[in-house]
Design a protein around this motif. Structure first.
Motif, PDB file in Angstrom:
ATOM      1  N   PRO A  16       0.823  -1.219   0.000  1.00 23.13           N
ATOM      2  CA  PRO A  16       0.000   0.000   0.000  1.00 23.13           C
ATOM      3  C   PRO A  16       0.856   1.269   0.000  1.00 23.13           C
ATOM      4  O   PRO A  16       1.972   1.268   0.508  1.00 23.13           O
ATOM      5  CB  PRO A  16      -0.805  -0.104   1.297  1.00 23.13           C
ATOM      6  N   ASN A  17       0.316   2.321  -0.591  1.00 21.35           N
ATOM      7  CA  ASN A  17       1.010   3.614  -0.602  1.00 21.35           C
ATOM      8  C   ASN A  17       0.643   4.380   0.650  1.00 21.35           C
ATOM      9  O   ASN A  17       0.004   5.420   0.592  1.00 21.35           O
ATOM     10  CB  ASN A  17       0.633   4.415  -1.847  1.00 21.35           C
ATOM     11  N   ALA A  18       1.057   3.847   1.785  1.00 21.65           N
ATOM     12  CA  ALA A  18       0.770   4.461   3.078  1.00 21.65           C
ATOM     13  C   ALA A  18       1.918   4.129   4.020  1.00 21.65           C
ATOM     14  O   ALA A  18       2.566   3.100   3.882  1.00 21.65           O
ATOM     15  CB  ALA A  18      -0.546   3.926   3.636  1.00 21.65           C
ATOM     16  N   PRO A  19       2.193   5.002   4.981  1.00 19.26           N
ATOM     17  CA  PRO A  19       3.249   4.707   5.952  1.00 19.26           C
ATOM     18  C   PRO A  19       2.925   3.448   6.753  1.00 19.26           C
ATOM     19  O   PRO A  19       1.759   3.088   6.937  1.00 19.26           O
ATOM     20  CB  PRO A  19       3.244   5.933   6.865  1.00 19.26           C
ATOM     21  N   PHE A  20       3.957   2.799   7.218  1.00 19.48           N
ATOM     22  CA  PHE A  20       3.811   1.617   8.068  1.00 19.48           C
ATOM     23  C   PHE A  20       4.972   1.608   9.049  1.00 19.48           C
ATOM     24  O   PHE A  20       6.017   2.202   8.788  1.00 19.48           O
ATOM     25  CB  PHE A  20       3.775   0.330   7.225  1.00 19.48           C
ATOM     26  N   PRO A  21       4.811   0.951  10.188  1.00 19.28           N
ATOM     27  CA  PRO A  21       5.907   0.914  11.169  1.00 19.28           C
ATOM     28  C   PRO A  21       7.022  -0.015  10.692  1.00 19.28           C
ATOM     29  O   PRO A  21       6.762  -1.160  10.331  1.00 19.28           O
ATOM     30  CB  PRO A  21       5.229   0.376  12.430  1.00 19.28           C
ATOM     31  N   MET A  22       8.251   0.483  10.661  1.00 19.80           N
ATOM     32  CA  MET A  22       9.386  -0.347  10.246  1.00 19.80           C
ATOM     33  C   MET A  22       9.824  -1.310  11.344  1.00 19.80           C
ATOM     34  O   MET A  22      10.385  -2.357  11.047  1.00 19.80           O
ATOM     35  CB  MET A  22      10.585   0.513   9.848  1.00 19.80           C
ATOM     36  N   GLN A  23       9.590  -0.932  12.607  1.00 24.39           N
ATOM     37  CA  GLN A  23      10.001  -1.810  13.694  1.00 24.39           C
ATOM     38  C   GLN A  23       9.353  -3.174  13.522  1.00 24.39           C
ATOM     39  O   GLN A  23       8.137  -3.278  13.421  1.00 24.39           O
ATOM     40  CB  GLN A  23       9.620  -1.218  15.059  1.00 24.39           C
ATOM     41  N   ASP A  24      10.172  -4.197  13.450  1.00 25.07           N
ATOM     42  CA  ASP A  24       9.729  -5.578  13.284  1.00 25.07           C
ATOM     43  C   ASP A  24       8.985  -5.815  11.976  1.00 25.07           C
ATOM     44  O   ASP A  24       8.229  -6.773  11.855  1.00 25.07           O
ATOM     45  CB  ASP A  24       8.880  -6.036  14.479  1.00 25.07           C
ATOM     46  N   SER A  25       9.184  -4.950  10.984  1.00 24.10           N
ATOM     47  CA  SER A  25       8.634  -5.162   9.651  1.00 24.10           C
ATOM     48  C   SER A  25       9.742  -5.666   8.742  1.00 24.10           C
ATOM     49  O   SER A  25      10.906  -5.304   8.908  1.00 24.10           O
ATOM     50  CB  SER A  25       8.078  -3.866   9.059  1.00 24.10           C
ATOM     51  N   ILE A  26       9.366  -6.484   7.794  1.00 29.04           N
ATOM     52  CA  ILE A  26      10.326  -6.947   6.799  1.00 29.04           C
ATOM     53  C   ILE A  26       9.703  -6.735   5.425  1.00 29.04           C
ATOM     54  O   ILE A  26       8.538  -7.049   5.204  1.00 29.04           O
ATOM     55  CB  ILE A  26      10.704  -8.419   7.013  1.00 29.04           C
ATOM     56  N   ILE A  27      10.520  -6.194   4.530  1.00 29.53           N
ATOM     57  CA  ILE A  27      10.072  -5.963   3.167  1.00 29.53           C
ATOM     58  C   ILE A  27      10.875  -6.878   2.255  1.00 29.53           C
ATOM     59  O   ILE A  27      12.110  -6.911   2.328  1.00 29.53           O
ATOM     60  CB  ILE A  27      10.290  -4.492   2.751  1.00 29.53           C
ATOM     61  N   ALA A  28      10.168  -7.626   1.422  1.00 26.95           N
ATOM     62  CA  ALA A  28      10.822  -8.476   0.434  1.00 26.95           C
ATOM     63  C   ALA A  28      10.853  -7.726  -0.884  1.00 26.95           C
ATOM     64  O   ALA A  28       9.841  -7.181  -1.323  1.00 26.95           O
ATOM     65  CB  ALA A  28      10.055  -9.787   0.279  1.00 26.95           C
ATOM     66  N   TYR A  29      12.046  -7.676  -1.478  1.00 30.51           N
ATOM     67  CA  TYR A  29      12.204  -7.029  -2.773  1.00 30.51           C
ATOM     68  C   TYR A  29      12.210  -8.138  -3.805  1.00 30.51           C
ATOM     69  O   TYR A  29      13.108  -8.984  -3.836  1.00 30.51           O
ATOM     70  CB  TYR A  29      13.508  -6.233  -2.811  1.00 30.51           C
ATOM     71  N   GLY A  30      11.171  -8.159  -4.635  1.00 28.99           N
ATOM     72  CA  GLY A  30      10.982  -9.247  -5.581  1.00 28.99           C
ATOM     73  C   GLY A  30      11.937  -9.221  -6.748  1.00 28.99           C
ATOM     74  O   GLY A  30      12.475  -8.178  -7.119  1.00 28.99           O
ATOM     75  N   VAL A  31      12.122 -10.393  -7.356  1.00 34.19           N
ATOM     76  CA  VAL A  31      12.940 -10.476  -8.557  1.00 34.19           C
ATOM     77  C   VAL A  31      12.286  -9.704  -9.699  1.00 34.19           C
ATOM     78  O   VAL A  31      12.940  -9.349 -10.670  1.00 34.19           O
ATOM     79  CB  VAL A  31      13.210 -11.942  -8.967  1.00 34.19           C
ATOM     80  N   ASP A  32      10.992  -9.410  -9.544  1.00 31.25           N
ATOM     81  CA  ASP A  32      10.269  -8.613 -10.535  1.00 31.25           C
ATOM     82  C   ASP A  32      10.382  -7.111 -10.266  1.00 31.25           C
ATOM     83  O   ASP A  32       9.787  -6.298 -10.966  1.00 31.25           O
ATOM     84  CB  ASP A  32       8.802  -9.024 -10.581  1.00 31.25           C
ATOM     85  N   GLY A  33      11.150  -6.716  -9.221  1.00 31.38           N
ATOM     86  CA  GLY A  33      11.340  -5.308  -8.909  1.00 31.38           C
ATOM     87  C   GLY A  33      10.267  -4.716  -8.019  1.00 31.38           C
ATOM     88  O   GLY A  33      10.269  -3.521  -7.753  1.00 31.38           O
ATOM     89  N   ARG A  34       9.362  -5.536  -7.514  1.00 27.08           N
ATOM     90  CA  ARG A  34       8.305  -5.048  -6.625  1.00 27.08           C
ATOM     91  C   ARG A  34       8.661  -5.325  -5.173  1.00 27.08           C
ATOM     92  O   ARG A  34       9.248  -6.350  -4.852  1.00 27.08           O
ATOM     93  CB  ARG A  34       6.977  -5.725  -6.952  1.00 27.08           C
ATOM     94  N   ALA A  35       8.268  -4.413  -4.303  1.00 28.92           N
ATOM     95  CA  ALA A  35       8.477  -4.577  -2.864  1.00 28.92           C
ATOM     96  C   ALA A  35       7.163  -4.963  -2.215  1.00 28.92           C
ATOM     97  O   ALA A  35       6.104  -4.467  -2.607  1.00 28.92           O
ATOM     98  CB  ALA A  35       9.001  -3.277  -2.257  1.00 28.92           C
ATOM     99  N   SER A  36       7.232  -5.844  -1.230  1.00 30.62           N
ATOM    100  CA  SER A  36       6.021  -6.220  -0.511  1.00 30.62           C
ATOM    101  C   SER A  36       6.337  -6.443   0.959  1.00 30.62           C
ATOM    102  O   SER A  36       7.389  -6.973   1.311  1.00 30.62           O
ATOM    103  CB  SER A  36       5.377  -7.466  -1.118  1.00 30.62           C
TER     104      SER A  36
END
Length: 139
Positions: free
Chosen positions: A2-22
């Motif tokens: 989502p295009n909204a702020p989220f708490p980074m503490q204890d969050s993990i973002i996967a950067y896809g081989v397709d160039g997308r972050a989730s």
């Protein structure tokens, strides 16, 4: 993601081989490794168990970038079969070189921002005597 702020503490973002972050749920074991190339996140470290100090780790897919937000860590890198150590304090970054066995130990609890390549990650237990005596000896 989502295009909204989220708490980074204890969050993990996967950067896809397709160039997308989730934004991903923990535990990470549920992720399909081939679907992403890097992870970025913030973790709290309180003790050696929180940084799996009883295992060596390797990232053949690239360098791992660490930034200590709070606290202090001991980075141990195996170089030519011998351990090299460096203390990483709050406000300092550190690069774990590609394809180098390494591990962390907690010197002072805190928080860590990491950027980790995921392809080919492997773990290897530290020799039992090394864990018990605090030595960085390899398995």
């Amino acid at each position: 993601m989502p295009n909204a702020p989220f708490p980074m503490q204890d969050s993990i973002i996967a950067y896809g081989v397709d160039g997308r972050a989730s934004l991903v749920e923990q535990p990470l074991e549920t992720l399909e490794e081939s679907a992403f190339s890097h992870l970025v996140g913030v973790i709290e470290f309180t003790d050696d168990e929180s940084v799996h100090a009883d295992h060596w780790e390797i990232h053949p897919g690239g360098d791992e970038i660490l930034y200590v937000l709070e606290g202090r860590l001991l980075a141990v890198i195996e170089h030519d079969g011998r351990p090299e150590e460096a203390v990483i304090a709050a406000g300092q970054g550190f690069v774990m070189p590609r394809a180098s066995w390494h591990r962390l130990k907690v010197l002072e609890p805190g928080r860590l921002l990491f950027f980790t390549p995921t392809q080919g990650i492997a773990l290897r237990p530290v020799a039992p005597d090394a864990v018990r005596h605090g030595s960085p000896a390899t398995a």
